[in-house]
Motif scaffolding. Structure first.
Motif, PDB file in Angstrom:
ATOM      1  N   TYR A  23       0.778  -1.304  -0.121  1.00  0.00           N
ATOM      2  CA  TYR A  23      -0.246   0.100   0.053  1.00  0.00           C
ATOM      3  C   TYR A  23       0.903   1.439  -0.248  1.00  0.00           C
ATOM      4  CZ  TYR A  23      -3.639  -3.713   1.022  1.00  0.00           C
ATOM      5  OH  TYR A  23      -4.340  -4.426   1.379  1.00  0.00           O
ATOM      6  N   GLU A  24       1.705   1.044   0.628  1.00  0.00           N
ATOM      7  CA  GLU A  24       2.578   2.827   0.971  1.00  0.00           C
ATOM      8  C   GLU A  24       3.424   2.775  -0.726  1.00  0.00           C
ATOM      9  OE1 GLU A  24       5.061   1.630   3.897  1.00  0.00           O
ATOM     10  OE2 GLU A  24       3.721   1.967   5.783  1.00  0.00           O
ATOM     11  N   THR A  25       4.312   1.589  -1.358  1.00  0.00           N
ATOM     12  CA  THR A  25       4.304   2.176  -3.041  1.00  0.00           C
ATOM     13  C   THR A  25       3.631   2.353  -3.860  1.00  0.00           C
ATOM     14  OG1 THR A  25       6.294   0.051  -2.432  1.00  0.00           O
ATOM     15  CG2 THR A  25       5.931   0.530  -4.347  1.00  0.00           C
ATOM     16  N   LEU A  32       5.021   2.564 -10.202  1.00  0.00           N
ATOM     17  CA  LEU A  32       6.233   1.766 -11.021  1.00  0.00           C
ATOM     18  C   LEU A  32       6.065   0.777 -11.317  1.00  0.00           C
ATOM     19  CD1 LEU A  32       9.198   1.568  -9.607  1.00  0.00           C
ATOM     20  CD2 LEU A  32       8.180  -0.054  -7.827  1.00  0.00           C
ATOM     21  N   PRO A  33       6.910  -0.278 -12.234  1.00  0.00           N
ATOM     22  CA  PRO A  33       6.546  -1.651 -12.382  1.00  0.00           C
ATOM     23  C   PRO A  33       6.917  -2.376 -11.043  1.00  0.00           C
ATOM     24  CG  PRO A  33       7.537  -0.130 -14.656  1.00  0.00           C
ATOM     25  CD  PRO A  33       7.911   0.783 -12.656  1.00  0.00           C
ATOM     26  N   GLN A  34       5.958  -3.188 -10.403  1.00  0.00           N
ATOM     27  CA  GLN A  34       6.523  -3.783  -9.285  1.00  0.00           C
ATOM     28  C   GLN A  34       6.270  -5.146 -10.225  1.00  0.00           C
ATOM     29  OE1 GLN A  34       6.478  -2.601  -6.029  1.00  0.00           O
ATOM     30  NE2 GLN A  34       7.652  -4.745  -6.564  1.00  0.00           N
ATOM     31  N   LEU A  35       5.562  -6.251 -10.740  1.00  0.00           N
ATOM     32  CA  LEU A  35       5.859  -7.138 -10.901  1.00  0.00           C
ATOM     33  C   LEU A  35       5.762  -7.146 -13.060  1.00  0.00           C
ATOM     34  CD1 LEU A  35       3.054  -6.844  -8.547  1.00  0.00           C
ATOM     35  CD2 LEU A  35       3.489  -9.670  -8.497  1.00  0.00           C
ATOM     36  N   ALA A  36       5.971  -8.295 -13.434  1.00  0.00           N
ATOM     37  CA  ALA A  36       5.625  -9.305 -15.080  1.00  0.00           C
ATOM     38  C   ALA A  36       5.243 -10.313 -14.597  1.00  0.00           C
ATOM     39  CB  ALA A  36       6.527  -8.832 -14.915  1.00  0.00           C
ATOM     40  N   ALA A  49       4.516 -13.487 -23.643  1.00  0.00           N
ATOM     41  CA  ALA A  49       5.671 -12.073 -23.368  1.00  0.00           C
ATOM     42  C   ALA A  49       5.424 -11.494 -22.652  1.00  0.00           C
ATOM     43  CB  ALA A  49       5.134 -11.033 -24.018  1.00  0.00           C
ATOM     44  N   TRP A  50       6.072 -11.038 -21.625  1.00  0.00           N
ATOM     45  CA  TRP A  50       5.905  -9.987 -20.340  1.00  0.00           C
ATOM     46  C   TRP A  50       5.289  -8.662 -19.725  1.00  0.00           C
ATOM     47  CZ3 TRP A  50       6.806 -14.195 -16.528  1.00  0.00           C
ATOM     48  CH2 TRP A  50       8.079 -15.530 -16.298  1.00  0.00           C
ATOM     49  N   ARG A  51       4.357  -8.554 -19.265  1.00  0.00           N
ATOM     50  CA  ARG A  51       2.980  -7.680 -19.499  1.00  0.00           C
ATOM     51  C   ARG A  51       3.760  -7.170 -18.401  1.00  0.00           C
ATOM     52  NH1 ARG A  51      -1.829  -7.608 -17.119  1.00  0.00           N
ATOM     53  NH2 ARG A  51      -1.877  -9.262 -17.278  1.00  0.00           N
ATOM     54  N   PRO A  52       4.049  -5.764 -17.933  1.00  0.00           N
ATOM     55  CA  PRO A  52       4.064  -5.169 -16.279  1.00  0.00           C
ATOM     56  C   PRO A  52       2.764  -4.747 -15.430  1.00  0.00           C
ATOM     57  CG  PRO A  52       4.804  -3.557 -18.565  1.00  0.00           C
ATOM     58  CD  PRO A  52       4.866  -5.173 -18.916  1.00  0.00           C
ATOM     59  N   MET A  53       3.201  -5.214 -14.189  1.00  0.00           N
ATOM     60  CA  MET A  53       1.404  -4.533 -13.510  1.00  0.00           C
ATOM     61  C   MET A  53       2.813  -3.663 -12.501  1.00  0.00           C
ATOM     62  SD  MET A  53      -0.050  -6.764 -10.989  1.00  0.00           S
ATOM     63  CE  MET A  53      -1.787  -7.164 -11.831  1.00  0.00           C
ATOM     64  N   THR A  54       1.976  -2.052 -12.495  1.00  0.00           N
ATOM     65  CA  THR A  54       2.274  -1.424 -11.592  1.00  0.00           C
ATOM     66  C   THR A  54       2.045  -2.071  -9.866  1.00  0.00           C
ATOM     67  OG1 THR A  54      -0.086   0.067 -11.445  1.00  0.00           O
ATOM     68  CG2 THR A  54       1.772   0.156 -13.553  1.00  0.00           C
ATOM     69  N   ALA A  55       2.553  -0.982  -9.772  1.00  0.00           N
ATOM     70  CA  ALA A  55       2.550  -0.731  -7.990  1.00  0.00           C
ATOM     71  C   ALA A  55       0.768  -0.658  -7.187  1.00  0.00           C
ATOM     72  CB  ALA A  55       3.359   0.002  -7.682  1.00  0.00           C
ATOM     73  N   ALA A  56       0.259   0.172  -8.440  1.00  0.00           N
ATOM     74  CA  ALA A  56      -1.480   0.333  -7.770  1.00  0.00           C
ATOM     75  C   ALA A  56      -2.140  -0.242  -8.556  1.00  0.00           C
ATOM     76  CB  ALA A  56      -1.486   1.593  -8.422  1.00  0.00           C
ATOM     77  N   VAL A 250       8.945 -11.281  -0.692  1.00  0.00           N
ATOM     78  CA  VAL A 250       8.811 -10.398  -0.079  1.00  0.00           C
ATOM     79  C   VAL A 250      10.208  -9.567  -0.458  1.00  0.00           C
ATOM     80  CG1 VAL A 250       9.050  -9.687   2.089  1.00  0.00           C
ATOM     81  CG2 VAL A 250       8.032 -11.662   1.782  1.00  0.00           C
ATOM     82  N   LEU A 251      10.969  -9.399   0.169  1.00  0.00           N
ATOM     83  CA  LEU A 251      12.030  -8.560  -0.858  1.00  0.00           C
ATOM     84  C   LEU A 251      11.948  -7.853  -1.991  1.00  0.00           C
ATOM     85  CD1 LEU A 251      16.214  -9.128  -0.255  1.00  0.00           C
ATOM     86  CD2 LEU A 251      15.528  -8.842  -3.329  1.00  0.00           C
ATOM     87  N   CYS A 252      11.981  -8.394  -3.248  1.00  0.00           N
ATOM     88  CA  CYS A 252      11.049  -7.465  -4.023  1.00  0.00           C
ATOM     89  C   CYS A 252      10.093  -6.291  -4.620  1.00  0.00           C
ATOM     90  CB  CYS A 252      10.703  -8.802  -5.036  1.00  0.00           C
ATOM     91  SG  CYS A 252      11.838  -9.569  -6.111  1.00  0.00           S
ATOM     92  N   LEU A 253       9.154  -7.147  -2.876  1.00  0.00           N
ATOM     93  CA  LEU A 253       7.844  -6.190  -2.526  1.00  0.00           C
ATOM     94  C   LEU A 253       8.503  -5.145  -1.534  1.00  0.00           C
ATOM     95  CD1 LEU A 253       4.933  -9.193  -3.409  1.00  0.00           C
ATOM     96  CD2 LEU A 253       5.271  -6.734  -4.359  1.00  0.00           C
ATOM     97  N   ARG A 254       9.736  -5.509  -0.601  1.00  0.00           N
ATOM     98  CA  ARG A 254       9.810  -4.235   0.119  1.00  0.00           C
ATOM     99  C   ARG A 254      10.760  -3.165  -0.492  1.00  0.00           C
ATOM    100  NH1 ARG A 254       8.762  -4.986   5.527  1.00  0.00           N
ATOM    101  NH2 ARG A 254       9.812  -3.443   6.295  1.00  0.00           N
ATOM    102  N   GLY A 255      11.172  -3.733  -1.779  1.00  0.00           N
ATOM    103  CA  GLY A 255      12.444  -3.227  -2.287  1.00  0.00           C
ATOM    104  C   GLY A 255      12.134  -2.062  -3.903  1.00  0.00           C
TER     105      GLY A 255
END
Length: 616
Positions: A23-25, A32-36, A49-56, A250-255
């Motif tokens: 929620y903070e990110t 921010l592209p957070q996941l693919a 293909a890899w599709r990015p997903m934003t933090a929101a 967890v490391l990826c989503l915190r960082g």
């Protein structure tokens, strides 16, 4: 040196839980592209293909699923199990559960009905997420004696969409009210050990355990995850039901690290995924790096370039060893002639190895077991530095790591900042720090950390200038009938270094000498039969592979592997006999844990007759 520690890099976590970072990110950097996520291609997911997903966008999906969990009756503090391969949905469910204050219970997707029953019973899970019909059938065989289990959700039948729809009437604030009630000491996950030496035990991992672990790695090692100015990108393929795999997520989503998922870790599926995702850093186990090296060697031989490849391997080892000495202050570093040879080998060989990982990776992390010094040097000399680490489920993954720019290959690094190491009188490694788990599920009073905070790991090793060297498991140490004490790890590592050898298990407890069970890599064996210098076209009339005839030349080849392994130990510790088995040890046949460690007890029981024959 018997004890070593480093001061902490990060402050203690005083409030909140793991879900807060999502929620903070999203509030701070919504785009921010957070996941693919991989889209379906013509040849299935492998070609997509890899599709990015934003933090929101990820925050919105987590929130919607969390509302659905509340609507379906999940309450604060309740344990909910996940039995699935590594996937986006695994990460989505874990953060949705943490958003409502629930506990994640990990279940390996390869678990038997009896294992599932034991885990769900001991954890008191009120619900479970399964991946497919096969898992549902396994659960059905076990759930008759589980009165606390109220809900079963199946991923491949659209449970995420159904829960999301059911949660529409629930107010967002209801989720946030639950989330704000989570404290650092709240239980985030009940993670079950892989059962290398006995039945799996459920470790109580708190939100603070995972937060401190990941924040320490991000603070001290983030610069190794990508080039300056580049967003780090990591492909998660380790089992998320294992603490190592969950920690990476967890490391990826915190960082703010771009996170992708790959369900199938087998090399034939993983390597194309790495090539298309192009990670900037790879978190893996030694088995993956061993297979990458073996495939590169076979490819070179098929192309008639084996001699060039072997020369490049020697150059890489020499270059990395010289660079290591310079970093540690014990040598001048690579000389001009060596730098020239390495530059030539880079153009001809090393860049092909780096391309296997997508071409962007310059540093990788190895954990789960010790990577051999020789292989670490080869990868480093080829431009991919391996940062080997060590940890347990009880330590929330890594408790040691190689210092940035100062790795000492063949060791598992120094303690993470904020962690202490102690070598007991019998050589057992003890650890203490903020990432040690809170205890075990229904654990005995004498299990878990001691009253003074030290955790006995069961591993044996020693400290060298603060660097930890693991020599084996305390329970694995072999005592022959003649009283010789042998740690099998060194012999097994050296046997696996041979291109034909897939796995090796050293035996000899209460026997007159040391022997070994050896399995062969099927691809390497086929390749050897086709390209081997003296094995091409040979008959298979002599020797045997557990009841199947083999050529005498092949047996001589394994003899050479045994001789190379024996060169590292004394005669009393050396392998005097071996047996080649027809089947590899695997998770499916119960001979390996889901984290790819050998189940020694199970192997010894399965092949008791073959072991007896070695001593006939």
């Amino acid at each position: 040196m018997r004890e070593y520690s480093l001061p902490p890099l990060v402050d203690p976590v005083y409030e909140g839980g793991l879900a807060d970072s999502v929620y903070e990110t999203a509030a701070r950097e919504p785009g921010l592209p957070q996941l693919a996520r991989r889209e379906e291609g013509a040849g299935g997911l492998r070609d997509g293909a890899w599709r990015p997903m934003t933090a929101a966008a990820f925050r919105n999906e987590v929130l919607a699923l969390a509302k659905g969990l509340l609507a379906d009756g999940i309450r604060f503090g309740e344990p909910v199990a996940v039995m699935a391969r590594t996937s986006y949905e695994w990460t989505l469910f874990s953060y949705a559960l943490w958003s409502v204050g629930a506990r994640v219970v990990t279940v390996y997707p390869t678990s038997s009905p009896d294992q599932v029953r034991r885990i769900l019973a001991s954890s008191g899970a009120c619900a479970i997420v399964v991946e497919n019909e096969q898992h549902a059938m396994t659960l059905g065989s076990a759930c008759g004696t589980l009165p606390s289990l109220r809900r079963v959700w199946q991923l491949d039948t659209g449970c995420v969409a159904k829960l999301t729809s059911a949660g529409t009437p629930v107010a967002d604030e209801e989720v946030h009210r639950h989330r704000r009630a989570v404290t650092p000491d709240s239980t985030a996950a009940l993670i079950y050990t892989s059962g290398t030496t006995g039945p799996p035990r459920g470790c109580v991992i708190t939100h603070a355990n995972l937060a401190v672990e990941c924040d320490t790695l991000l603070k001290g090692w983030r610069q190794l995850m990508a080039e300056p100015g580049e967003q780090p990108a990591i492909l998660a393929f380790l089992p998320m039901c294992h603490v190592y795999g969950l920690m990476v997520s967890v490391l990826c989503l915190r960082g703010g690290v771009l996170l992708g998922h790959q369900s199938d870790p087998a090399p034939e599926a993983l390597l194309p995924a790495l090539a298309s995702f192009r990670p900037t850093c790879v978190f893996a186990v030694p088995y993956i790096f061993e297979r990458i090296f073996a495939r590169a060697r076979r490819a070179a031989e098929e192309q008639g370039r084996l001699r060039l490849f072997e020369q490049a391997v020697r150059t890489a080892e020499q270059y990395a060893e010289a660079a290591e000495q310079r970093a540690l202050g014990t040598g001048p570093g690579p000389g001009p002639a060596l730098r020239v040879r390495r530059a030539l080998a880079d153009r001809l060989v090393y860049r092909r190895i780096r391309a296997v990982l997508g071409g962007r990776t310059r540093n990788v992390v190895s954990g789960g077991s010790t990577l051999s010094r020789e292989l670490g040097l080869v990868f480093s000399g080829a431009g991919i530095t391996v940062y080997d680490g060590y940890g347990l489920t009880e330590t929330t993954a890594a408790v040691t790591a190689q210092p940035p720019e100062r790795p000492r290959f063949g060791t598992v690094g120094r303690p993470l900042p904020g962690t202490s190491l102690h070598i007991a009188r019998d050589g057992e490694v003890w650890v203490r720090g903020r990432t040690i788990c809170a205890g075990y599920v229904a654990g005995a009073a004498d299990e878990g950390p001691r009253p003074d905070g030290w955790l006995a790991t069961g591993d044996v090793g020693y400290l060298d200038d603060g660097y930890l060297v693991i020599t084996g498991r305390k329970k694995d140490v072999i005592v022959t009938s003649g009283g010789e004490t042998v740690a099998p790890l060194v012999l097994e590592e050296r046997l696996r270094a041979h291109p034909l050898v897939s796995q090796a298990l050293v035996v000899g407890e209460d026997r007159p000498y040391i022997a070994a069970l050896v399995t062969l890599d099927p691809d390497a064996l086929e390749h050897w039969q086709r390209y081997g210098r003296t094995g091409r076209g040979s008959g298979y009339g002599q020797g045997n592979v557990h009841g199947r005839s083999i050529g005498e030349e092949l047996r001589r080849e394994i003899d050479r592997a045994v001789a190379a392994a024996n060169s590292a130990v004394s005669r009393a510790e050396s392998i005097r006999a071996f047996r080649i088995l027809s089947e590899e040890f695997s998770v499916d046949n119960g001979m390996m844990t889901p984290s790819l460690k050998l189940r020694r007890g199970a192997i010894v029981r399965m092949y008791a007759a073959e072991i007896d024959e070695l001593y006939a």
